[in-house]
Design a protein around this motif. Structure first.
Motif, mmCIF file in Angstrom:
data_model
loop_
_atom_site.group_PDB
_atom_site.id
_atom_site.type_symbol
_atom_site.label_atom_id
_atom_site.label_comp_id
_atom_site.label_asym_id
_atom_site.label_seq_id
_atom_site.Cartn_x
_atom_site.Cartn_y
_atom_site.Cartn_z
ATOM 1 N N ALA A 104 0.858 -1.189 0.000
ATOM 2 C CA ALA A 104 0.000 0.000 0.000
ATOM 3 C C ALA A 104 0.891 1.235 0.000
ATOM 4 N N LEU A 105 0.589 2.154 -0.931
ATOM 5 C CA LEU A 105 1.509 3.260 -1.194
ATOM 6 C C LEU A 105 0.859 4.614 -0.957
ATOM 7 N N PRO A 106 1.680 5.616 -0.608
ATOM 8 C CA PRO A 106 1.136 6.963 -0.383
ATOM 9 C C PRO A 106 0.724 7.624 -1.699
ATOM 10 N N LEU A 107 -0.230 8.539 -1.605
ATOM 11 C CA LEU A 107 -0.723 9.256 -2.784
ATOM 12 C C LEU A 107 0.141 10.500 -3.016
ATOM 13 N N GLU A 163 4.058 13.656 3.546
ATOM 14 C CA GLU A 163 3.984 12.309 4.129
ATOM 15 C C GLU A 163 2.539 11.946 4.489
ATOM 16 N N PRO A 164 1.692 11.809 3.474
ATOM 17 C CA PRO A 164 0.274 11.511 3.711
ATOM 18 C C PRO A 164 0.073 10.114 4.302
ATOM 19 N N ASN A 165 -1.006 9.919 5.049
ATOM 20 C CA ASN A 165 -1.184 8.659 5.770
ATOM 21 C C ASN A 165 -2.357 7.801 5.317
ATOM 22 N N GLN A 196 3.630 8.012 -11.325
ATOM 23 C CA GLN A 196 3.544 9.442 -11.031
ATOM 24 C C GLN A 196 2.658 9.683 -9.804
ATOM 25 N N MET A 197 1.635 8.833 -9.678
ATOM 26 C CA MET A 197 0.670 9.035 -8.606
ATOM 27 C C MET A 197 1.108 8.438 -7.269
ATOM 28 N N PHE A 198 1.770 7.294 -7.305
ATOM 29 C CA PHE A 198 2.109 6.605 -6.052
ATOM 30 C C PHE A 198 3.606 6.395 -5.855
#
Ligand code: SF4
Ligand code: SF4
Lengths: 410, 323
Positions: free
Chosen positions: A290-293, A300-302, A318-320
């Motif tokens: 599972a990867l950040p957006l 550092e989004p959660n 590009q997105m993740f």
């Protein structure tokens, strides 16, 4: 600015405040592959927090269709332009990772471009971060571009896996309760704070003066200005539920409304901590599925996403970020442990802090994309904050046969 | 001073916010984002604003026009304004001067501020729209401003609090709005509204109406910006440096305004003695200082993005000539 460590980027970055992580951080994993865009999550949030006067345009939770959709319109494209790093350059060689002074502190490699904070400094704009305020008309259509596919196919030409050439996917968005929030950095009044106990980011409704700097500098566009009260509001992570104040879970931390309501069972919410047997921590930090957006924004989004396996990889990278290929590979041929942990999704409203797997017999075997896949009917058990069992489920879904006397009832 | 702290403390929510903040993310001590100030900023301007004593009957209906006669003979000072360039976010620069005049009648003081503004922005309902505004600032208590006795002309400083009067163009509209505050349908006349306030309408839903205040964070936190029926167009505030602006529990200032020929004229008025230790007090025959700022809504001015004067201006009240 100070230097803080951003593990999504695998390096230190500039931020106006010192690094200070909460004991455990509010976080969630969204499995994009399963979302049906029913918007039940959206309505669960709306009917709880934003059904009121002056909030007509607000959707703290929204599900949009990529690549064309966006609420507010084109929020991501516009912000990507501002950080001025269209190539999204990362150093991802193993040797770069090894050379990183952080070791495992650089799980996806090292980002070489500018974050929203660094771009502001470089451009010398005398602001903490780059940003823009979406106009009222950009907030008007929460699902603009719904189900609109991008395609390079000729009529009659079909898409084939592993990457479809005619594609779209849904992305589920709430506030990311970032470790380095752009909204918090931007607020000249320090009306935004991040709670030490769970990392939830809130706007103090008394101190807010409606300056909309948070609306401007949150790259995800999740704070929203309420014209009626002349102050800004944002997702509050259903904090009364997180604090266990809903009687249903008897004082135990409870997942938010949008998570609990998820029909597609794509969402699991909990906390990121140091326990490798915490399902969120395992999925994010250990299994790295599972990867950040948009990690390149630097906040550092959660909220972490299992990327959609059919979408073009370049778009997903590009997105993740560069972790996409590994994550999809692991998702397509899931390991025994992954199958077990994914079975916990939406099994309870009580937040699961730890899981345990009891091994069962092998029930199935096949080959997926040339790789061997074996399925075991393991039992996975989830425990709440106090170690009490709240979930027990098996990999194979149990079969229930409705008794004759109820055969016609709904 | 103590009282100021007590006041700050009484803002439970606000302080909680600050506490959490300092616990989680410590402020980098005025490192970047706040640049140093030049010596000349600690020297007040030479020009003094003489506040004449004028005997007049305060009109019942206080408007710019009804006060015109009283302010007719007041001498004005020109205040030079510039972009705010010290504390992040920087901004402003579209308004470069304002004229300030003042008189007192032994009971109240009247400050007239006028400046050119090609656009009237008297609403802050749409996300992208900001209000015009003007603020006067006074040191709290009796102070001498000099290069030895440094007193920041930019929002005061720690242990050096200021009292601010902030006039907001949209508060003027709120004064006459039904319900005591302009609501979104004023900006978007055709919008759908679930909240019919007419108790006889088929759409009226009592439960919903009662929940409106509870689920309006700003209203339940008693944020003055969110409150209907404020009864005034000026917010009375204190500050002790950048980012510390705090609304007072006790609001004492009012104003009237006029927008004509691309020019705003705002007249602030307050009793000479307000009986509030958090307010500046004016004594005839004595002097103090003032400073000011102007926000141009059309240029998205708000917070530190404003047009400021970088020096204190002396202000002297004429003695009362008893006849
Ligand atoms: S997503 Fe936006 S609003 Fe939420 S914490 Fe991050 S910067 Fe703030
Ligand atoms: S409820 Fe779940 S499946 Fe439905 S739109 Fe939301 S995230 Fe997707």
């Amino acid at each position: 600015m100070t230097l803080v460590h951003n593990w999504h980027l695998g390096r230190r970055m500039e931020y106006p405040y010192f690094e200070s992580r909460p004991k455990h951080q509010f976080a969630a994993v969204f499995n994009i592959n399963r979302c049906i865009a029913c918007q039940t999550c959206t309505m669960a949030c709306k009917s709880t927090w934003t059904f009121n006067k002056g909030q007509e345009f607000m959707w703290w939770n929204n599900v949009e269709t990529k690549p064309y959709g966006g609420y507010p319109q084109s929020w991501d494209v516009k912000t990507l332009r501002l950080i001025d790093n269209p190539d999204n350059v990362w150093y991802t060689d193993d040797k770069d990772k090894e050379a990183s002074p952080y070791g495992t502190g650089a799980p996806y490699g090292t980002y070489e471009g500018d974050t929203i904070f660094e771009a502001a400094k470089k451009k010398n704009i005398n602001q903490w971060a780059v940003g823009y305020i979406p106009e009222d008309k950009e907030w008007r259509s929460p699902n603009f571009g719904e189900d609109t596919a991008k395609s390079s196919n000729q009529p009659g030409e079909y898409s084939t896996l592993p990457e479809h050439s005619r594609w779209f996917f849904y992305i589920q968005r709430i506030c990311n309760h970032c470790t380095y929030p752009g909204c918090l950095a931007a607020c000249p009044r320090k009306a935004i704070y991040k709670r030490k106990e769970d990392g939830i980011v809130l706007i103090d409704q008394k101190r807010c003066r409606g300056y909309r700097k948070c609306v401007e500098q949150c790259p995800y566009k999740k704070p929203m200005y309420r014209g009626l009260t002349r102050v800004s509001e944002k997702c509050i992570a259903c904090y009364p539920r997180i604090e266990g104040r809903d009687p249903l879970t008897e004082g135990k931390p409870m997942e938010t409304r949008c998570m609990s309501a998820c029909v597609g069972q794509i969402r699991l919410q909990g906390f990121l901590d140091d326990n490798p047997k915490n399902p969120i921590t395992w999925l994010v930090r250990h299994h790295k599925i599972a990867l950040p957006l948009y990690p390149q924004f630097g906040t550092e989004p959660n909220i972490y996403y299992i990327p959609p396996r059919w979408a073009p990889r370049a778009y997903l990278r590009q997105m993740f970020g560069p972790g996409v290929d590994e994550a999809i590979e692991k998702f397509m041929v899931p390991s025994r442990e992954l199958l077990a942990v994914m079975s916990l999704f939406r099994m309870a409203q009580t937040i699961i802090f730890e899981y345990k797997i009891e091994e069962g017999p092998k029930v199935y075997e096949t080959t997926i994309h040339g790789k061997k896949f074996e399925m075991y009917n393991d039992t996975v058990i989830g425990f709440d904050a106090d170690g009490k069992e709240v979930v027990r489920t098996t990999i194979e879904e149990p079969v229930h046969v409705r008794p004759d006397k109820h055969s016609n009832s709904i | 001073m103590k009282k100021f702290y007590r006041l700050l403390r009484s803002y439970g929510v606000a302080l909680l916010g600050c506490l959490f903040l300092s616990a989680t993310l410590c402020v980098a001590e005025e490192a970047e984002g706040v640049k140093g100030m030049a010596e000349e900023e600690f020297t007040p301007t030479k020009e003094v604003l003489n506040v004449k004593f004028v005997e007049f009957d305060c009109p019942k209906d206080v408007t710019v026009c009804s006060l015109e006669k009283a302010l007719k003979d007041a001498e004005g000072v020109q205040v030079k304004l510039q972009k705010q360039d010290k504390a992040f976010p920087n901004g402003g620069g579209s308004v470069n001067a304002a004229e300030v005049k003042a008189v007192h009648d032994g009971t109240a003081i009247y400050f007239q501020v006028s400046w050119d503004d090609a656009t009237k922005n008297a609403q802050a309902i749409a996300t992208q729209e900001f209000r015009d505004g003007v603020a006067l600032m006074f040191p709290l208590g009796k102070v001498v401003v000099s290069t030895d006795e440094k007193f920041s002309p930019r929002m005061g400083d720690r242990q050096k609090p200021v009292n601010l009067w902030h006039w907001k163009a949209d508060w003027e509209a709120d004064m006459v709005a039904s319900g005591g505050i302009e609501e979104c349908p004023v900006r978007y006349p055709n919008m759908h509204d679930d909240f019919s306030t007419n108790p006889h309408s088929v759409n009226y839903h009592k439960g919903l109406m009662q929940s409106a205040a509870v689920l309006a964070g700003g209203v339940s936190a008693h944020n003055l910006l969110s409150m209907p029926n404020r009864g005034r167009t000026v917010e009375d505030l204190n500050a002790e440096g950048f980012g510390t602006l705090t609304s007072q529990d006790h609001q004492d200032v009012n104003a009237c305004s006029k927008y004509e020929n691309s020019k705003w004229t705002v007249i602030f008025y307050r009793l000479l003695n307000s009986n509030d230790p958090l307010d500046v007090q004016f004594v005839p025959g004595e002097s103090t200082y003032f400073n000011m700022a102007v926000w141009n809504g059309d240029k998205e001015d708000r917070n530190g993005q404003k047009n400021i004067s970088t020096q204190w201006h002396p202000l002297a009240l004429e003695r009362i000539a008893w006849q």
